[in-house]
Design a protein around this motif. Structure first.
Motif, PDB file in Angstrom:
ATOM      1  N   ASP A 177      17.791  -3.808 -31.110  1.00  8.88           N
ATOM      2  CA  ASP A 177      17.326  -3.023 -29.927  1.00  8.88           C
ATOM      3  C   ASP A 177      17.213  -3.999 -29.054  1.00  8.88           C
ATOM      4  OD1 ASP A 177      16.971  -1.232 -31.668  1.00  8.88           O
ATOM      5  OD2 ASP A 177      15.026  -1.190 -32.137  1.00  8.88           O
ATOM      6  N   THR A 178      17.191  -3.509 -27.801  1.00 10.84           N
ATOM      7  CA  THR A 178      16.989  -4.043 -26.487  1.00 10.84           C
ATOM      8  C   THR A 178      15.724  -3.336 -25.685  1.00 10.84           C
ATOM      9  OG1 THR A 178      19.356  -4.444 -26.116  1.00 10.84           O
ATOM     10  CG2 THR A 178      17.965  -4.600 -24.232  1.00 10.84           C
ATOM     11  N   LEU A 179      15.010  -4.480 -25.194  1.00  8.26           N
ATOM     12  CA  LEU A 179      13.745  -3.934 -24.654  1.00  8.26           C
ATOM     13  C   LEU A 179      13.752  -4.082 -23.138  1.00  8.26           C
ATOM     14  CD1 LEU A 179      12.375  -5.244 -27.537  1.00  8.26           C
ATOM     15  CD2 LEU A 179      10.607  -3.699 -26.577  1.00  8.26           C
ATOM     16  N   LEU A 180      13.073  -3.066 -22.412  1.00  7.19           N
ATOM     17  CA  LEU A 180      13.252  -3.265 -21.222  1.00  7.19           C
ATOM     18  C   LEU A 180      11.521  -3.382 -20.479  1.00  7.19           C
ATOM     19  CD1 LEU A 180      15.495  -0.946 -21.836  1.00  7.19           C
ATOM     20  CD2 LEU A 180      16.159  -2.193 -19.525  1.00  7.19           C
ATOM     21  N   VAL A 181      11.213  -4.189 -19.755  1.00  6.33           N
ATOM     22  CA  VAL A 181       9.949  -4.054 -19.219  1.00  6.33           C
ATOM     23  C   VAL A 181       9.730  -4.342 -17.877  1.00  6.33           C
ATOM     24  CG1 VAL A 181       7.656  -5.224 -19.455  1.00  6.33           C
ATOM     25  CG2 VAL A 181       8.943  -5.227 -21.401  1.00  6.33           C
ATOM     26  N   SER A 182       8.628  -3.642 -17.186  1.00  2.00           N
ATOM     27  CA  SER A 182       8.597  -3.794 -15.676  1.00  2.00           C
ATOM     28  C   SER A 182       6.895  -3.797 -15.512  1.00  2.00           C
ATOM     29  CB  SER A 182       9.218  -2.894 -14.697  1.00  2.00           C
ATOM     30  OG  SER A 182       9.075  -3.294 -13.345  1.00  2.00           O
ATOM     31  N   PHE A 183       6.379  -4.158 -14.389  1.00  3.40           N
ATOM     32  CA  PHE A 183       5.150  -3.955 -13.853  1.00  3.40           C
ATOM     33  C   PHE A 183       5.044  -2.574 -13.272  1.00  3.40           C
ATOM     34  CE2 PHE A 183       4.577  -4.383  -9.424  1.00  3.40           C
ATOM     35  CZ  PHE A 183       5.674  -4.842  -9.025  1.00  3.40           C
ATOM     36  N   SER A 184       3.920  -1.852 -13.262  1.00  9.80           N
ATOM     37  CA  SER A 184       3.695  -0.809 -12.692  1.00  9.80           C
ATOM     38  C   SER A 184       3.559  -0.914 -11.028  1.00  9.80           C
ATOM     39  CB  SER A 184       2.673   0.235 -13.387  1.00  9.80           C
ATOM     40  OG  SER A 184       2.658   1.359 -12.466  1.00  9.80           O
ATOM     41  N   PRO A 185       4.146  -0.213 -10.224  1.00 10.55           N
ATOM     42  CA  PRO A 185       3.887  -0.594  -8.982  1.00 10.55           C
ATOM     43  C   PRO A 185       2.465   0.062  -8.557  1.00 10.55           C
ATOM     44  CG  PRO A 185       6.169  -0.023  -8.976  1.00 10.55           C
ATOM     45  CD  PRO A 185       5.372   0.211 -10.490  1.00 10.55           C
ATOM     46  N   LEU A 186       1.836   0.928  -9.261  1.00 10.46           N
ATOM     47  CA  LEU A 186       0.614   1.621  -8.984  1.00 10.46           C
ATOM     48  C   LEU A 186      -0.399   0.779  -8.965  1.00 10.46           C
ATOM     49  CD1 LEU A 186       1.169   4.810 -11.028  1.00 10.46           C
ATOM     50  CD2 LEU A 186       1.630   4.604  -8.668  1.00 10.46           C
ATOM     51  N   GLN A 187      -0.243  -0.511  -9.495  1.00  7.29           N
ATOM     52  CA  GLN A 187      -1.386  -1.637  -9.671  1.00  7.29           C
ATOM     53  C   GLN A 187      -1.595  -2.254  -8.118  1.00  7.29           C
ATOM     54  OE1 GLN A 187      -0.635  -4.719 -12.806  1.00  7.29           O
ATOM     55  NE2 GLN A 187       1.096  -3.565 -12.870  1.00  7.29           N
ATOM     56  N   LEU A 188      -0.620  -1.677  -7.257  1.00  7.34           N
ATOM     57  CA  LEU A 188      -0.711  -2.393  -5.971  1.00  7.34           C
ATOM     58  C   LEU A 188      -1.480  -1.204  -4.804  1.00  7.34           C
ATOM     59  CD1 LEU A 188       2.837  -4.081  -5.739  1.00  7.34           C
ATOM     60  CD2 LEU A 188       0.524  -5.178  -6.216  1.00  7.34           C
ATOM     61  N   LEU A 189      -1.706  -0.041  -5.558  1.00  8.76           N
ATOM     62  CA  LEU A 189      -2.329   0.956  -4.628  1.00  8.76           C
ATOM     63  C   LEU A 189      -3.568   0.314  -3.897  1.00  8.76           C
ATOM     64  CD1 LEU A 189      -2.225   4.173  -7.026  1.00  8.76           C
ATOM     65  CD2 LEU A 189      -0.782   3.660  -5.076  1.00  8.76           C
ATOM     66  N   GLU A 190      -3.454   0.964  -2.480  1.00  5.20           N
ATOM     67  CA  GLU A 190      -4.848   0.441  -1.863  1.00  5.20           C
ATOM     68  C   GLU A 190      -5.462   1.707  -1.341  1.00  5.20           C
ATOM     69  OE1 GLU A 190      -4.268  -2.431   0.990  1.00  5.20           O
ATOM     70  OE2 GLU A 190      -2.913  -3.586  -0.383  1.00  5.20           O
ATOM     71  N   THR A 191      -6.649   1.849  -1.555  1.00  2.00           N
ATOM     72  CA  THR A 191      -7.296   3.231  -1.080  1.00  2.00           C
ATOM     73  C   THR A 191      -7.290   3.675   0.450  1.00  2.00           C
ATOM     74  OG1 THR A 191      -9.632   1.849  -0.576  1.00  2.00           O
ATOM     75  CG2 THR A 191      -9.402   2.819  -3.135  1.00  2.00           C
ATOM     76  N   ASP A 192      -7.026   2.720   1.128  1.00  3.91           N
ATOM     77  CA  ASP A 192      -6.811   2.988   2.818  1.00  3.91           C
ATOM     78  C   ASP A 192      -5.404   2.707   3.274  1.00  3.91           C
ATOM     79  OD1 ASP A 192      -6.741   0.225   2.363  1.00  3.91           O
ATOM     80  OD2 ASP A 192      -8.248  -0.139   4.109  1.00  3.91           O
ATOM     81  N   GLU A 193      -4.523   2.988   2.253  1.00  2.20           N
ATOM     82  CA  GLU A 193      -3.114   2.969   2.830  1.00  2.20           C
ATOM     83  C   GLU A 193      -2.366   4.011   2.190  1.00  2.20           C
ATOM     84  OE1 GLU A 193      -2.060   0.931   5.161  1.00  2.20           O
ATOM     85  OE2 GLU A 193      -3.383  -0.575   5.265  1.00  2.20           O
ATOM     86  N   PRO A 194      -2.463   5.221   2.927  1.00  4.50           N
ATOM     87  CA  PRO A 194      -1.750   6.360   2.135  1.00  4.50           C
ATOM     88  C   PRO A 194      -0.183   6.212   2.260  1.00  4.50           C
ATOM     89  CG  PRO A 194      -2.763   6.949   4.127  1.00  4.50           C
ATOM     90  CD  PRO A 194      -3.432   5.634   3.903  1.00  4.50           C
ATOM     91  N   GLU A 195       0.222   5.644   3.305  1.00  4.83           N
ATOM     92  CA  GLU A 195       1.919   5.402   3.310  1.00  4.83           C
ATOM     93  C   GLU A 195       2.486   4.629   2.270  1.00  4.83           C
ATOM     94  OE1 GLU A 195       3.446   4.072   6.969  1.00  4.83           O
ATOM     95  OE2 GLU A 195       5.508   4.052   6.074  1.00  4.83           O
ATOM     96  N   LEU A 196       1.682   3.243   2.222  1.00  7.17           N
ATOM     97  CA  LEU A 196       1.829   2.403   1.208  1.00  7.17           C
ATOM     98  C   LEU A 196       1.873   3.060  -0.415  1.00  7.17           C
ATOM     99  CD1 LEU A 196       2.406  -0.403  -0.085  1.00  7.17           C
ATOM    100  CD2 LEU A 196      -0.079  -0.729   0.270  1.00  7.17           C
ATOM    101  N   ASN A 197       0.798   3.829  -0.241  1.00 11.79           N
ATOM    102  CA  ASN A 197       0.598   4.593  -1.756  1.00 11.79           C
ATOM    103  C   ASN A 197       1.696   5.164  -2.140  1.00 11.79           C
ATOM    104  OD1 ASN A 197      -1.674   2.958  -2.162  1.00 11.79           O
ATOM    105  ND2 ASN A 197      -3.087   4.545  -1.448  1.00 11.79           N
ATOM    106  N   SER A 198       2.110   5.997  -1.026  1.00 10.21           N
ATOM    107  CA  SER A 198       3.157   7.095  -1.140  1.00 10.21           C
ATOM    108  C   SER A 198       4.577   6.382  -1.444  1.00 10.21           C
ATOM    109  CB  SER A 198       3.664   7.770   0.024  1.00 10.21           C
ATOM    110  OG  SER A 198       4.616   8.816   0.009  1.00 10.21           O
ATOM    111  N   VAL A 199       4.834   5.182  -1.312  1.00 10.49           N
ATOM    112  CA  VAL A 199       6.128   4.557  -1.555  1.00 10.49           C
ATOM    113  C   VAL A 199       5.996   3.885  -2.983  1.00 10.49           C
ATOM    114  CG1 VAL A 199       7.438   2.461  -1.075  1.00 10.49           C
ATOM    115  CG2 VAL A 199       6.775   3.996   0.770  1.00 10.49           C
ATOM    116  N   LEU A 200       4.566   3.256  -3.165  1.00 11.94           N
ATOM    117  CA  LEU A 200       4.531   2.665  -4.599  1.00 11.94           C
ATOM    118  C   LEU A 200       4.514   3.681  -5.624  1.00 11.94           C
ATOM    119  CD1 LEU A 200       1.275   0.369  -3.620  1.00 11.94           C
ATOM    120  CD2 LEU A 200       3.746  -0.275  -4.109  1.00 11.94           C
TER     121      LEU A 200
END
Length: 149
Positions: free
Chosen positions: A108-131
């Motif tokens: 088999d082949t495995l694929l792994v990435s981190f979740s960008p949701l870890q970078l969410l910030e409560t006071d940055e709606p534009e940033l959060n939208s992209v993440l």
């Protein structure tokens, strides 16, 4: 198997902002490594991103006794979006471009990435939208990889 998992998590510690396995996005495919590698690059393009480079990570690993050359990190993104986000949110720079680690595990082949949701910030709606968009795209890419044979 345990040695490979330890290696994978060591790799992701370097590549990801969080160290918890529940914050990782993962997929397994029954495709052999070369086919999965090709399919991953096609899938990234299909989702509107550009592969910026593929980095071998096995060279240093051979010092730890690994005898395979089937470990890569695929870096990708949308150039203008990466530039804009890096300028407006410099805290993202260590995590850009986006990346997926791909490695062979037996047949088999495995694929792994981190979740960008870890970078969410409560006071940055534009940033959060992209993440959130990046996280959805990564999950869609991994779903495509799971379903492709």
């Amino acid at each position: 198997m345990m040695k490979r998992l330890a290696l994978l998590f060591s790799l992701l510690i370097v590549l990801a902002p969080a160290y918890s396995a529940d914050r990782l996005l993962m997929a397994r495919t029954e495709q052999a490594f070369p086919e999965a590698m090709l399919k991953l690059q096609e899938t990234i393009k299909k989702h509107g991103y550009t592969v910026s480079r593929v980095q071998r990570v096995d060279i240093g690993l051979t010092q730890f006794g690994y005898k395979t050359d089937k470990y890569r990190v695929v870096f990708f993104g949308k150039a203008e979006e990466i530039r804009r986000m890096s300028k407006e949110y410099p805290q993202l720079i260590p995590y850009l471009p986006l990346k997926i680690a791909i490695f062979a595990e037996e047949e088999d082949t495995l694929l792994v990435s981190f979740s960008p949701l870890q970078l969410l910030e409560t006071d940055e709606p534009e940033l959060n939208s992209v993440l959130e968009k990046w996280a959805a795209d990564l999950q869609a890419m991994l779903a495509d990889m799971r379903s492709s044979e």
